[in-house]
Design a protein around this motif. Structure first.
Motif, mmCIF file in Angstrom:
data_model
loop_
_atom_site.group_PDB
_atom_site.id
_atom_site.type_symbol
_atom_site.label_atom_id
_atom_site.label_comp_id
_atom_site.label_asym_id
_atom_site.label_seq_id
_atom_site.Cartn_x
_atom_site.Cartn_y
_atom_site.Cartn_z
ATOM 1 N N LYS A 44 0.814 -1.213 0.000
ATOM 2 C CA LYS A 44 0.000 0.000 0.000
ATOM 3 C C LYS A 44 0.851 1.269 0.000
ATOM 4 N N ARG A 45 2.120 1.163 0.361
ATOM 5 C CA ARG A 45 2.964 2.340 0.512
ATOM 6 C C ARG A 45 3.959 2.545 -0.620
ATOM 7 N N PHE A 46 4.375 1.470 -1.284
ATOM 8 C CA PHE A 46 5.430 1.567 -2.288
ATOM 9 C C PHE A 46 4.928 1.094 -3.641
ATOM 10 N N LYS A 47 5.374 1.773 -4.688
ATOM 11 C CA LYS A 47 5.063 1.387 -6.062
ATOM 12 C C LYS A 47 6.367 1.390 -6.849
ATOM 13 N N LYS A 48 6.453 0.497 -7.826
ATOM 14 C CA LYS A 48 7.649 0.431 -8.663
ATOM 15 C C LYS A 48 7.444 1.307 -9.899
ATOM 16 N N ASN A 49 8.437 2.126 -10.228
ATOM 17 C CA ASN A 49 8.312 2.993 -11.398
ATOM 18 C C ASN A 49 8.869 2.280 -12.634
ATOM 19 N N ALA A 50 8.887 2.951 -13.754
ATOM 20 C CA ALA A 50 9.277 2.328 -15.017
ATOM 21 C C ALA A 50 10.743 1.914 -15.035
ATOM 22 N N SER A 51 11.589 2.592 -14.288
ATOM 23 C CA SER A 51 13.010 2.240 -14.273
ATOM 24 C C SER A 51 13.316 1.110 -13.297
ATOM 25 N N GLY A 52 12.305 0.655 -12.556
ATOM 26 C CA GLY A 52 12.497 -0.470 -11.649
ATOM 27 C C GLY A 52 12.772 -0.080 -10.206
ATOM 28 N N LYS A 53 12.778 1.220 -9.918
ATOM 29 C CA LYS A 53 13.004 1.670 -8.547
ATOM 30 C C LYS A 53 11.661 1.863 -7.850
ATOM 31 N N PHE A 54 11.680 1.755 -6.537
ATOM 32 C CA PHE A 54 10.465 1.939 -5.756
ATOM 33 C C PHE A 54 10.300 3.398 -5.362
ATOM 34 N N GLN A 55 9.039 3.835 -5.335
ATOM 35 C CA GLN A 55 8.707 5.200 -4.956
ATOM 36 C C GLN A 55 7.755 5.185 -3.775
ATOM 37 N N HIS A 56 7.740 6.300 -3.026
ATOM 38 C CA HIS A 56 6.829 6.423 -1.886
ATOM 39 C C HIS A 56 6.366 7.868 -1.750
ATOM 40 N N ARG A 57 5.259 8.019 -1.042
ATOM 41 C CA ARG A 57 4.731 9.342 -0.748
ATOM 42 C C ARG A 57 5.469 9.905 0.464
ATOM 43 N N GLN A 58 5.677 11.201 0.497
ATOM 44 C CA GLN A 58 6.412 11.789 1.615
ATOM 45 C C GLN A 58 5.530 11.903 2.851
ATOM 46 N N SER A 59 6.176 11.840 3.975
ATOM 47 C CA SER A 59 5.451 11.906 5.245
ATOM 48 C C SER A 59 5.194 13.360 5.659
ATOM 49 N N HIS A 60 4.509 13.575 6.772
ATOM 50 C CA HIS A 60 4.188 14.881 7.370
ATOM 51 C C HIS A 60 3.253 15.701 6.477
ATOM 52 N N ARG A 61 2.386 15.046 5.718
ATOM 53 C CA ARG A 61 1.527 15.775 4.781
ATOM 54 C C ARG A 61 0.055 15.447 4.992
ATOM 55 N N SER A 62 -0.280 14.674 6.045
ATOM 56 C CA SER A 62 -1.663 14.213 6.180
ATOM 57 C C SER A 62 -2.497 15.061 7.148
ATOM 58 N N HIS A 63 -1.904 15.559 8.218
ATOM 59 C CA HIS A 63 -2.698 16.347 9.168
ATOM 60 C C HIS A 63 -1.791 17.362 9.861
ATOM 61 N N ILE A 64 -2.399 18.249 10.653
ATOM 62 C CA ILE A 64 -1.719 19.382 11.307
ATOM 63 C C ILE A 64 -0.971 20.205 10.251
ATOM 64 N N LEU A 65 -1.715 20.647 9.256
ATOM 65 C CA LEU A 65 -1.107 21.393 8.162
ATOM 66 C C LEU A 65 -1.154 22.908 8.362
#
Length: 97
Positions: A44-65
Motif C-alpha cells: 500500500k505504501r510503495f510502487k515500482k516505477n518504469a526504471s524499476g526503482k520503488f517510490q513512496h509518498r512523503q510523510s508529514h503531509r496528512s494532518h496538522i497542516l
C-alpha cells in the motif's frame, strides 16, 4: 503433470463384493515450493516505477497542516524514490512487483 494410476481392489463391507478404485499419485506435489507472501503494508505504501526503482509518498503531509508553511507543504507534495540502500529491503517485502 506426472502421475501414475494404480488400480486397487477394495472390499465393500456391506455387499461383500469387490470394487475397482483408481487412485492418482502426483509425484510433483511434494516438490513444489510455497508461494512467497507480499507484505500488504508495503504494497500500500510503495510502487515500482518504469526504471524499476520503488517510490513512496512523503510523510508529514496528512494532518496538522495549519502550522506548516506553504513552501514546506509544496515541497512535501511529490512522490520520491526510495534511497538506494533501502531498495533491496523493499524488494524483499514485494517479491512480485
Amino acid at each position: 503433470m506426472v502421475s501414475d494410476e494404480y488400480r486397487v481392489m477394495s472390499k465393500n463391507l456391506d455387499t461383500q463384493s469387490s470394487a475397482l478404485h483408481t487412485f492418482k499419485i502426483n509425484y510433483l506435489s511434494c516438490e513444489i515450493m510455497p508461494k512467497m507472501k507480499t507484505n500488504r503494508g508495503a504494497a500500500k505504501r510503495f510502487k515500482k516505477n518504469a526504471s524499476g526503482k520503488f517510490q513512496h509518498r512523503q510523510s508529514h503531509r496528512s494532518h496538522i497542516l495549519t502550522k506548516k508553511s506553504t513552501k514546506r507543504k509544496r515541497h512535501l507534495r511529490g512522490i520520491v524514490a526510495i534511497h538506494d540502500h533501502d531498495q533491496k529491503a523493499v524488494s524483499w517485502l514485494l517479491p512480485y512487483s
